[in-house]
Structures are given as C-alpha cells and as structure tokens.
Design a protein around this motif. Sequence first.
Motif, PDB file in Angstrom:
ATOM      1  N   LYS A 195       0.821  -1.212   0.000  1.00 33.40           N
ATOM      2  CA  LYS A 195       0.000   0.000   0.000  1.00 33.40           C
ATOM      3  C   LYS A 195       0.859   1.267   0.000  1.00 33.40           C
ATOM      4  N   VAL A 196       0.529   2.155  -0.923  1.00 28.48           N
ATOM      5  CA  VAL A 196       1.198   3.454  -1.012  1.00 28.48           C
ATOM      6  C   VAL A 196       0.139   4.535  -0.972  1.00 28.48           C
ATOM      7  N   CYS A 197       0.294   5.489  -0.059  1.00 27.17           N
ATOM      8  CA  CYS A 197      -0.738   6.525   0.041  1.00 27.17           C
ATOM      9  C   CYS A 197      -0.452   7.677  -0.908  1.00 27.17           C
ATOM     10  N   THR A 198      -1.522   8.239  -1.419  1.00 31.60           N
ATOM     11  CA  THR A 198      -1.441   9.356  -2.354  1.00 31.60           C
ATOM     12  C   THR A 198      -2.788  10.057  -2.354  1.00 31.60           C
ATOM     13  N   GLU A 199      -2.966  10.991  -3.238  1.00 36.21           N
ATOM     14  CA  GLU A 199      -4.277  11.570  -3.507  1.00 36.21           C
ATOM     15  C   GLU A 199      -4.548  11.302  -4.979  1.00 36.21           C
ATOM     16  N   VAL A 200      -5.539  10.505  -5.261  1.00 36.67           N
ATOM     17  CA  VAL A 200      -5.788  10.075  -6.635  1.00 36.67           C
ATOM     18  C   VAL A 200      -6.013  11.288  -7.533  1.00 36.67           C
ATOM     19  N   GLY A 201      -5.291  11.332  -8.648  1.00 40.33           N
ATOM     20  CA  GLY A 201      -5.416  12.437  -9.584  1.00 40.33           C
ATOM     21  C   GLY A 201      -4.538  13.624  -9.263  1.00 40.33           C
ATOM     22  N   LEU A 219       1.520  -1.723  -7.330  1.00 38.59           N
ATOM     23  CA  LEU A 219       1.229  -1.311  -5.963  1.00 38.59           C
ATOM     24  C   LEU A 219      -0.253  -1.055  -5.773  1.00 38.59           C
ATOM     25  N   ASP A 220      -0.673  -1.037  -4.536  1.00 38.12           N
ATOM     26  CA  ASP A 220      -2.049  -0.693  -4.187  1.00 38.12           C
ATOM     27  C   ASP A 220      -2.067   0.769  -3.744  1.00 38.12           C
ATOM     28  N   LEU A 221      -2.581   1.645  -4.595  1.00 34.85           N
ATOM     29  CA  LEU A 221      -2.604   3.074  -4.290  1.00 34.85           C
ATOM     30  C   LEU A 221      -3.821   3.406  -3.442  1.00 34.85           C
ATOM     31  N   VAL A 222      -3.567   4.006  -2.285  1.00 36.18           N
ATOM     32  CA  VAL A 222      -4.619   4.308  -1.327  1.00 36.18           C
ATOM     33  C   VAL A 222      -4.767   5.820  -1.197  1.00 36.18           C
ATOM     34  N   ASP A 223      -5.966   6.314  -1.432  1.00 39.74           N
ATOM     35  CA  ASP A 223      -6.232   7.748  -1.310  1.00 39.74           C
ATOM     36  C   ASP A 223      -6.563   8.060   0.142  1.00 39.74           C
ATOM     37  N   VAL A 224      -5.607   8.653   0.866  1.00 43.64           N
ATOM     38  CA  VAL A 224      -5.831   8.932   2.281  1.00 43.64           C
ATOM     39  C   VAL A 224      -6.059  10.409   2.576  1.00 43.64           C
ATOM     40  N   GLY A 225      -5.794  11.278   1.595  1.00 40.01           N
ATOM     41  CA  GLY A 225      -6.047  12.695   1.812  1.00 40.01           C
ATOM     42  C   GLY A 225      -4.785  13.539   1.855  1.00 40.01           C
ATOM     43  N   SER A 226      -4.761  14.494   2.781  1.00 35.92           N
ATOM     44  CA  SER A 226      -3.727  15.520   2.852  1.00 35.92           C
ATOM     45  C   SER A 226      -2.380  14.969   3.317  1.00 35.92           C
ATOM     46  N   ASN A 227      -1.358  15.853   3.359  1.00 34.37           N
ATOM     47  CA  ASN A 227      -0.027  15.465   3.827  1.00 34.37           C
ATOM     48  C   ASN A 227      -0.063  14.929   5.258  1.00 34.37           C
ATOM     49  N   SER A 228      -0.815  15.599   6.123  1.00 36.79           N
ATOM     50  CA  SER A 228      -0.904  15.146   7.512  1.00 36.79           C
ATOM     51  C   SER A 228      -1.571  13.782   7.598  1.00 36.79           C
ATOM     52  N   ASP A 229      -2.523  13.532   6.721  1.00 38.24           N
ATOM     53  CA  ASP A 229      -3.186  12.227   6.683  1.00 38.24           C
ATOM     54  C   ASP A 229      -2.226  11.138   6.204  1.00 38.24           C
ATOM     55  N   LYS A 230      -1.397  11.475   5.224  1.00 37.06           N
ATOM     56  CA  LYS A 230      -0.394  10.519   4.730  1.00 37.06           C
ATOM     57  C   LYS A 230       0.572  10.140   5.851  1.00 37.06           C
ATOM     58  N   ALA A 232       0.122  10.344   9.077  1.00 36.80           N
ATOM     59  CA  ALA A 232      -0.582   9.558  10.094  1.00 36.80           C
ATOM     60  C   ALA A 232      -0.719   8.113   9.649  1.00 36.80           C
ATOM     61  N   ALA A 233      -1.019   7.902   8.362  1.00 40.34           N
ATOM     62  CA  ALA A 233      -1.156   6.547   7.833  1.00 40.34           C
ATOM     63  C   ALA A 233       0.171   5.806   7.884  1.00 40.34           C
ATOM     64  N   MET A 234       1.265   6.506   7.632  1.00 38.62           N
ATOM     65  CA  MET A 234       2.596   5.893   7.709  1.00 38.62           C
ATOM     66  C   MET A 234       2.936   5.526   9.144  1.00 38.62           C
ATOM     67  N   LEU A 235       2.737   6.435  10.057  1.00 38.65           N
ATOM     68  CA  LEU A 235       3.108   6.211  11.450  1.00 38.65           C
ATOM     69  C   LEU A 235       2.300   5.090  12.087  1.00 38.65           C
ATOM     70  N   SER A 236       1.070   4.929  11.635  1.00 38.52           N
ATOM     71  CA  SER A 236       0.204   3.886  12.190  1.00 38.52           C
ATOM     72  C   SER A 236       0.407   2.543  11.513  1.00 38.52           C
ATOM     73  N   GLY A 237       1.225   2.500  10.464  1.00 37.74           N
ATOM     74  CA  GLY A 237       1.494   1.240   9.769  1.00 37.74           C
ATOM     75  C   GLY A 237       0.429   0.834   8.786  1.00 37.74           C
ATOM     76  N   GLN A 238      -0.484   1.738   8.456  1.00 33.97           N
ATOM     77  CA  GLN A 238      -1.553   1.408   7.508  1.00 33.97           C
ATOM     78  C   GLN A 238      -1.045   1.304   6.077  1.00 33.97           C
ATOM     79  N   VAL A 239       0.050   2.005   5.782  1.00 34.96           N
ATOM     80  CA  VAL A 239       0.606   1.970   4.430  1.00 34.96           C
ATOM     81  C   VAL A 239       2.088   1.647   4.508  1.00 34.96           C
ATOM     82  N   ASP A 240       2.644   1.205   3.367  1.00 33.94           N
ATOM     83  CA  ASP A 240       4.042   0.803   3.302  1.00 33.94           C
ATOM     84  C   ASP A 240       4.962   1.921   2.817  1.00 33.94           C
ATOM     85  N   MET A 241       4.396   2.880   2.080  1.00 35.77           N
ATOM     86  CA  MET A 241       5.215   3.957   1.508  1.00 35.77           C
ATOM     87  C   MET A 241       4.360   5.196   1.327  1.00 35.77           C
ATOM     88  N   MET A 242       4.997   6.354   1.386  1.00 34.64           N
ATOM     89  CA  MET A 242       4.316   7.594   1.069  1.00 34.64           C
ATOM     90  C   MET A 242       5.283   8.523   0.330  1.00 34.64           C
TER      91      MET A 242
END
Length: 360
Positions: A195-201, A219-230, A232-242
């Motif tokens: 999982k890699v977080c981004t903002e689709v588009g 990769l599995d691209l996950v739309d998590v929102g803003s920079n702070s959201d990315k 947070a997703a990294m720190l919580s282990g929800q995604v593998d890369m940002m």
Amino acid sequence: MRKRMLATVLAGAMALSLAGCGGSSDSAATTAAPTTAAQAAETKAEATESEKAEASEEAKEPELKETSWAPSTTVSIVVPAGAGGGTDISARVFAEYAKKLTGADFIVVNANGAAGSVAANQVLSSAPDGHTFLYGHCLVNVANIAGVTDYNYTAFTLGPTFAKSPAQQLYMNPDKYKDLNAFIEAAKAAPGQMKVCTEVGAYTYYEILAFEKAAGIDLDLVDVGSNSDKIAAMLSGQVDMMPGDYVNCKDYLAAGQFVCAGAPLEERYDMIADIPTLKEQGVDLVYPDLDYSFYFPAETPDEVIVWYENLVQQVLADPDAQEAVKNVDLEPYYLSAADSEKNEENIYSTIKGIADELAQ
C-alpha cells in the motif's frame, strides 16, 4: 483498470465540488605545528573570502527592466493550500520582503480545495490588473490532466518563479524496509498488495504511477487525503510507503520513524544531499520538481509582469530573504515569466505523458 477507474471517480467528485527528505621526533613535531596552524588559518581566510564573494555575487543588484506600473491597492496572493505548508509559508516570505521593498501591502489568501482549482478559479475570475495572482506549483496542470478542470497553465498569464522544492521523495517504515531494494523485492513478491498513500489524480498520484513502471512493480494506491493524513497513515502502519516533501518528513526521518527510499531527481539536491536519487539505485525515474510560480489572470498587461519580475529578483537578491526561503526547506529560484512558461510546458507534457500511458 483499477487506477483508471479511481481517476475517473475522482474527476467526477471534484467536478461536483466545484459546482456547489608511524613517528617523528619532538623537535619535528614542534616545527611542524606552526606551519600547520598557519596553513589552516590561510585556508580558513580563503574560505571566508570565498564565502563573502559568493554572498556578494548572490546579493548584487539585479538588472531591472523599465515599467510604469505599480500596485495602487493591496495585492492578494491566492494560495491553493491551507496555512502552514511550504506553499503558504513561502508566499508569506515573499509578501513580507516585497512590502519592505515597495511599501505595498501583500496578503496571502488561502483557498484550498478541488486539487487547487478553487484558488485557480478565483484568480481567473479576477481583474487582470496585477492585484491578484495565484502562487503555487503544478497543481493547475495536474487538475487539468486529472479531468478536474478544462484548462491548464495556458489559461493564465505566467509570471516569474520564486522558489523550488525537489520532487517529492519516497518514504518508508524502517521497521519494514531498510532501503529501496528491500521495498521493491517485497513488492515483486506480493504484486498489488503493497500500500502506497497518495491523492488520486494529484501530483503524487502520477509520481507513484511512474515509479511503478520504472521499478517494474504493481502497488495498491490508497487515497488517504492531505499530507498530515499521509504521515498519520505511515506512522500507524496502515501503508508501506508515502511520497512527501522533505519539509514535512525531515523530523520523522531524523527521529528514525521514516527511512527515505530515494528521490526521483536527475542529481542530488544540496538541501537533501544525504538522500540518494532513484537513478543512483537503478530505478530510472526523474519527476518534475515543485517550482513555485506566479499565475496571473489572462490578459494581464506586460508592464505588470515586468514589475513582478523586477520585484522577485530584488527580493531574492536580499540574503535575509534567501535565508528565509531556505528555512522553509525550499531553494530560492528565479525564472523570468517567459522561462516559467517554458518550464510549465515541460511539466505539463511530462505528467500528461504518464496519464496518457495509463489510459491506454
């Protein structure tokens, strides 16, 4: 197909929203010490003189063009981002030093939303009188490529460029991956699952698509929102890369919470000199930098653009202003309006090429 459908969904959603990182003797030692000290002093003096000469060169008065225009009221700098990020803070740096130089008032107007098109539309509907301009990087082009808007940079009159940030780097959890090769090996072993977080588009979406192709992975691209959201997703282990800006990730990098896989640059930047490029590591990817430019309403007169070219050069000639830009982890970077337009064309073509390949 998955990524193409995500982009289509995003475009529709944004359209709706628009509508509403060995020994010698003691005597020999006694004789040698003064010589070494003298050499060191001489080297230091030479370095100091070199630094002074460099600073003088940077701070010398720029050659300005003649123009009869000057602001007659407050200038609105419309920023397609919320307060506190690199775009917002660097705009405020410009506003501060521009006022010192000219006496005119400059205010930063934050207008976030819809991939930057809320701010862009605000500027496009403003009078072309030099008192309103959009400040930011390639959001205008990306919004068009993603189908959010029906216009790109050509809808504006381009002004000068003020600062630069290197293309967003790729960050990982160090408990999972020690380096880029470890990540790529894991991705190849589990296609479509990393999982890699981004903002689709958005800018980072096309960056990750280009990274997938260059690295030969899915990769599995996950739309998590803003920079702070990315983050947070990294720190919580929800995604593998940002993907992320150095200014937003450097504290986590220093604390050992992130490790940087690399930067999609032609060569290393001084401000992130310890971060290797992807090309150094065998992944042939160079992605557009974030160049912070001025976008004026269409039909803004040439004399207005010349005034801002003069002003940006004068601001960037001030060592204090240069330092203020660097303190935001950006690099002072001047381009004339004409060169800014050529740069925008290159950025647009690069990112659109990635999008067009996805659509095939």
